[in-house]
Design a protein around this motif. Structure first.
Motif, PDB file in Angstrom:
ATOM      1  N   GLY A 105       0.812  -1.215   0.000  1.00 20.78           N
ATOM      2  CA  GLY A 105       0.000   0.000   0.000  1.00 20.78           C
ATOM      3  C   GLY A 105       0.841   1.259   0.000  1.00 20.78           C
ATOM      4  O   GLY A 105       0.418   2.294  -0.534  1.00 20.78           O
ATOM      5  N   ILE A 106       2.035   1.198   0.580  1.00 17.66           N
ATOM      6  CA  ILE A 106       2.944   2.349   0.591  1.00 17.66           C
ATOM      7  C   ILE A 106       3.353   2.703  -0.843  1.00 17.66           C
ATOM      8  O   ILE A 106       3.390   3.879  -1.227  1.00 17.66           O
ATOM      9  CB  ILE A 106       4.200   2.053   1.429  1.00 17.66           C
ATOM     10  CG1 ILE A 106       3.824   1.622   2.852  1.00 17.66           C
ATOM     11  CG2 ILE A 106       5.136   3.253   1.446  1.00 17.66           C
ATOM     12  CD1 ILE A 106       3.101   2.652   3.666  1.00 17.66           C
ATOM     13  N   VAL A 107       3.636   1.680  -1.639  1.00 14.35           N
ATOM     14  CA  VAL A 107       4.039   1.895  -3.034  1.00 14.35           C
ATOM     15  C   VAL A 107       2.867   2.432  -3.852  1.00 14.35           C
ATOM     16  O   VAL A 107       3.022   3.369  -4.645  1.00 14.35           O
ATOM     17  CB  VAL A 107       4.562   0.585  -3.655  1.00 14.35           C
ATOM     18  CG1 VAL A 107       4.969   0.812  -5.116  1.00 14.35           C
ATOM     19  CG2 VAL A 107       5.738   0.049  -2.855  1.00 14.35           C
ATOM     20  N   VAL A 108       1.695   1.867  -3.635  1.00 17.87           N
ATOM     21  CA  VAL A 108       0.506   2.347  -4.357  1.00 17.87           C
ATOM     22  C   VAL A 108       0.261   3.816  -4.051  1.00 17.87           C
ATOM     23  O   VAL A 108       0.012   4.623  -4.959  1.00 17.87           O
ATOM     24  CB  VAL A 108      -0.739   1.509  -3.979  1.00 17.87           C
ATOM     25  CG1 VAL A 108      -1.996   2.120  -4.620  1.00 17.87           C
ATOM     26  CG2 VAL A 108      -0.571   0.071  -4.443  1.00 17.87           C
ATOM     27  N   GLY A 109       0.340   4.190  -2.797  1.00 14.60           N
ATOM     28  CA  GLY A 109       0.117   5.585  -2.413  1.00 14.60           C
ATOM     29  C   GLY A 109       1.124   6.523  -3.053  1.00 14.60           C
ATOM     30  O   GLY A 109       0.768   7.620  -3.506  1.00 14.60           O
ATOM     31  N   ARG A 110       2.370   6.112  -3.128  1.00 18.15           N
ATOM     32  CA  ARG A 110       3.409   6.945  -3.757  1.00 18.15           C
ATOM     33  C   ARG A 110       3.135   7.105  -5.248  1.00 18.15           C
ATOM     34  O   ARG A 110       3.253   8.210  -5.805  1.00 18.15           O
ATOM     35  CB  ARG A 110       4.779   6.295  -3.527  1.00 18.15           C
ATOM     36  CG  ARG A 110       5.961   7.003  -4.188  1.00 18.15           C
ATOM     37  CD  ARG A 110       6.381   8.242  -3.418  1.00 18.15           C
ATOM     38  NE  ARG A 110       7.553   8.862  -4.026  1.00 18.15           N
ATOM     39  CZ  ARG A 110       8.819   8.572  -3.722  1.00 18.15           C
ATOM     40  NH1 ARG A 110       9.075   7.637  -2.788  1.00 18.15           N
ATOM     41  NH2 ARG A 110       9.816   9.200  -4.297  1.00 18.15           N
ATOM     42  N   LEU A 111       2.758   6.026  -5.909  1.00 13.69           N
ATOM     43  CA  LEU A 111       2.458   6.088  -7.345  1.00 13.69           C
ATOM     44  C   LEU A 111       1.249   6.976  -7.620  1.00 13.69           C
ATOM     45  O   LEU A 111       1.222   7.724  -8.600  1.00 13.69           O
ATOM     46  CB  LEU A 111       2.203   4.679  -7.885  1.00 13.69           C
ATOM     47  CG  LEU A 111       3.419   3.736  -7.934  1.00 13.69           C
ATOM     48  CD1 LEU A 111       2.973   2.312  -8.275  1.00 13.69           C
ATOM     49  CD2 LEU A 111       4.438   4.234  -8.959  1.00 13.69           C
ATOM     50  N   GLN A 112       0.262   6.916  -6.749  1.00 16.87           N
ATOM     51  CA  GLN A 112      -0.926   7.769  -6.915  1.00 16.87           C
ATOM     52  C   GLN A 112      -0.577   9.233  -6.710  1.00 16.87           C
ATOM     53  O   GLN A 112      -1.028  10.100  -7.466  1.00 16.87           O
ATOM     54  CB  GLN A 112      -2.023   7.321  -5.949  1.00 16.87           C
ATOM     55  CG  GLN A 112      -2.652   5.992  -6.316  1.00 16.87           C
ATOM     56  CD  GLN A 112      -3.645   5.507  -5.280  1.00 16.87           C
ATOM     57  OE1 GLN A 112      -3.528   5.819  -4.095  1.00 16.87           O
ATOM     58  NE2 GLN A 112      -4.621   4.718  -5.713  1.00 16.87           N
ATOM     59  N   HIS A 113       0.228   9.505  -5.693  1.00 13.57           N
ATOM     60  CA  HIS A 113       0.634  10.887  -5.432  1.00 13.57           C
ATOM     61  C   HIS A 113       1.391  11.468  -6.617  1.00 13.57           C
ATOM     62  O   HIS A 113       1.235  12.643  -6.960  1.00 13.57           O
ATOM     63  CB  HIS A 113       1.497  10.956  -4.173  1.00 13.57           C
ATOM     64  CG  HIS A 113       2.004  12.330  -3.862  1.00 13.57           C
ATOM     65  ND1 HIS A 113       3.207  12.812  -4.353  1.00 13.57           N
ATOM     66  CD2 HIS A 113       1.468  13.352  -3.125  1.00 13.57           C
ATOM     67  CE1 HIS A 113       3.384  14.043  -3.946  1.00 13.57           C
ATOM     68  NE2 HIS A 113       2.351  14.401  -3.187  1.00 13.57           N
ATOM     69  N   ASP A 114       2.215  10.634  -7.274  1.00 19.68           N
ATOM     70  CA  ASP A 114       3.026  11.102  -8.408  1.00 19.68           C
ATOM     71  C   ASP A 114       2.330  10.930  -9.745  1.00 19.68           C
ATOM     72  O   ASP A 114       2.948  11.076 -10.807  1.00 19.68           O
ATOM     73  CB  ASP A 114       4.363  10.346  -8.421  1.00 19.68           C
ATOM     74  CG  ASP A 114       5.212  10.662  -7.196  1.00 19.68           C
ATOM     75  OD1 ASP A 114       4.956  11.691  -6.548  1.00 19.68           O
ATOM     76  OD2 ASP A 114       6.125   9.871  -6.884  1.00 19.68           O
ATOM     77  N   ASN A 115       1.025  10.589  -9.695  1.00 21.88           N
ATOM     78  CA  ASN A 115       0.177  10.508 -10.900  1.00 21.88           C
ATOM     79  C   ASN A 115       0.568   9.392 -11.873  1.00 21.88           C
ATOM     80  O   ASN A 115       0.286   9.479 -13.071  1.00 21.88           O
ATOM     81  CB  ASN A 115       0.168  11.847 -11.648  1.00 21.88           C
ATOM     82  CG  ASN A 115      -0.437  12.965 -10.822  1.00 21.88           C
ATOM     83  OD1 ASN A 115      -1.464  12.770 -10.178  1.00 21.88           O
ATOM     84  ND2 ASN A 115       0.199  14.125 -10.821  1.00 21.88           N
ATOM     85  N   TYR A 116       1.166   8.326 -11.371  1.00 24.09           N
ATOM     86  CA  TYR A 116       1.440   7.169 -12.221  1.00 24.09           C
ATOM     87  C   TYR A 116       0.277   6.177 -12.179  1.00 24.09           C
ATOM     88  O   TYR A 116       0.114   5.361 -13.077  1.00 24.09           O
ATOM     89  CB  TYR A 116       2.733   6.473 -11.776  1.00 24.09           C
ATOM     90  CG  TYR A 116       3.973   7.283 -12.057  1.00 24.09           C
ATOM     91  CD1 TYR A 116       4.428   7.463 -13.364  1.00 24.09           C
ATOM     92  CD2 TYR A 116       4.678   7.875 -11.013  1.00 24.09           C
ATOM     93  CE1 TYR A 116       5.570   8.217 -13.622  1.00 24.09           C
ATOM     94  CE2 TYR A 116       5.818   8.628 -11.257  1.00 24.09           C
ATOM     95  CZ  TYR A 116       6.260   8.800 -12.566  1.00 24.09           C
ATOM     96  OH  TYR A 116       7.383   9.555 -12.824  1.00 24.09           O
ATOM     97  N   VAL A 117      -0.505   6.276 -11.110  1.00 30.68           N
ATOM     98  CA  VAL A 117      -1.659   5.399 -10.923  1.00 30.68           C
ATOM     99  C   VAL A 117      -2.827   6.265 -10.448  1.00 30.68           C
ATOM    100  O   VAL A 117      -2.632   7.117  -9.572  1.00 30.68           O
ATOM    101  CB  VAL A 117      -1.356   4.301  -9.869  1.00 30.68           C
ATOM    102  CG1 VAL A 117      -2.623   3.551  -9.492  1.00 30.68           C
ATOM    103  CG2 VAL A 117      -0.307   3.333 -10.393  1.00 30.68           C
TER     104      VAL A 117
END
Length: 364
Positions: free
Chosen positions: A336-348
């Motif tokens: 979930g930490i990785v998902v949150g980072r990707l969402q914050h950076d607009n990759y997901v």
């Protein structure tokens, strides 16, 4: 017994009332009493009317003249002055009772931060005790100063902030932090254990809460979790109790592991990057606060997922559940930490099906 259940009289009876009763029962006038005590009749008259305080010297003289114990008169005087002070204080507080309507009373009662009292004035007293102040004016002086720079927040800029609700949430954090015994602040050890905490992101709160609080306390940092309040869009806050003790206060505002852990590492960044700043005296202006927040964000992002590893993962441009899970395992953090980072950076996208990889937390 809870102080809210004690009875306090609404009428202050001066010792002079009891003095008059005794004089009438023995047939002595105030003039004769004054002569026997060697005091001016004016003084006796003022004592009778409650205008003049009944001093220990006067109480001793009354003991000799009337054969009544000095302690009896001093108790009457003490009770009178105490009741008079309560009545006057109540009158002043009642003039500003409307302030109570702005306090999140319902939430405080439901969280058992304060007791529920039906009578408005008694409820106000309960709230003042919670804040540790004697009056609303005292609350204004304390919290106007604190809210102007004593704390550094991680908050949402999209939502409005209510200062009374915010001070309530912060005060609860102060009270909880005061219960945590800490060793003296040790920046080197604190920074070292942060790397170990990445592994805690993979376990549940029944494990990580105690471990986080225990290890941080050993390095001079008290970590407290406080239930969120309406109109307080704050995920976390940092402040210093003293040069030897810092506090990290967290909520579960978004209730997901990526938000909670990023907030913790963000606040840890404030402690390590900005040092033992005395926020109370120096304060932080808006421009400096933005710099601090950016620095804390960068610190948290790199501590959770080292930038070099993250940049390599981004270049692969494959953000499937399998690739994210594998990358998270390689970094020793929860998926979930990785998902949150990707969402914050607009990759997901934030509404991605990958959200199920995030753990959700609820208050017990």
């Amino acid at each position: 017994m809870n102080s809210t259940n004690k009875y306090f009289p609404d009428i202050a009876i001066p010792p002079g009332d009891h003095l008059i009763e005794i004089l009438e029962s023995i047939g002595m006038t105030q003039v004769e009493l004054a002569e026997r005590m060697g005091r001016p009749i004016k003084t006796i008259n003022e004592i009778v009317k409650g205008k003049a305080a009944l001093t220990p010297e006067t109480a001793l003289q009354l003991e000799r003249v009337l054969n009544t114990p000095m302690k009896y008169w001093m108790n009457l005087e003490s009770n009178y002055r105490g009741t008079l002070a309560r009545i006057q204080d109540k009158e002043l507080l009642l003039e500003r009772l409307a302030w109570l309507k702005a306090v999140p009373i319902k939430q405080m009662i439901s969280y058992k931060w304060i007791a529920e009292v039906k009578e408005p004035f008694s409820q106000l007293e309960e709230v003042l005790r919670f804040f540790g102040v004697a009056s609303i004016k005292g609350w204004e002086k304390v919290w106007e100063r604190k809210l102007c720079g004593a704390f550094s927040y991680r908050k949402s800029e999209k939502c409005g902030m209510d200062n009374i609700a915010l001070s309530t949430w912060l005060r609860k954090g102060e009270l909880e932090a005061s219960k945590i015994e800490c060793g003296p602040y040790d920046s080197a050890t604190f920074e070292k254990i942060l790397t170990e905490f990445r592994g805690l992101t993979k376990v549940g709160p029944e494990v990580f809460v105690n471990e986080l609080q225990k290890k941080c306390a050993e390095t001079g940092v008290a970590v407290v979790f406080v239930q969120e309040l309406p109109k307080v869009p704050v995920n976390g806050v940092t402040h210093w109790v003293s040069s030897k003790k810092a506090v990290i206060q967290l909520s579960l505002r978004y209730k997901t592991d990526d938000q909670l852990w990023f907030s913790f590492f963000h606040e840890a960044g404030h402690i390590l990057v900005h040092g033992k700043r005395d926020f109370v005296d120096n304060g932080v202006d808006a421009e400096e606060n933005k710099v601090w927040e950016d620095e804390a964000n960068s610190f948290a992002a790199d501590k959770l997922i080292p930038n070099s590893a993250y940049e390599y993962f981004i270049k692969c441009n494959v953000f499937s559940e399998a690739s994210i899970t594998q990358f998270a395992q390689s970094q020793g953090v929860a998926s979930g930490i990785v998902v949150g980072r990707l969402q914050h950076d607009n990759y997901v996208p934030f509404n991605s099906r990958l959200n199920h990889l995030k753990k959700r937390f609820e208050w017990a």
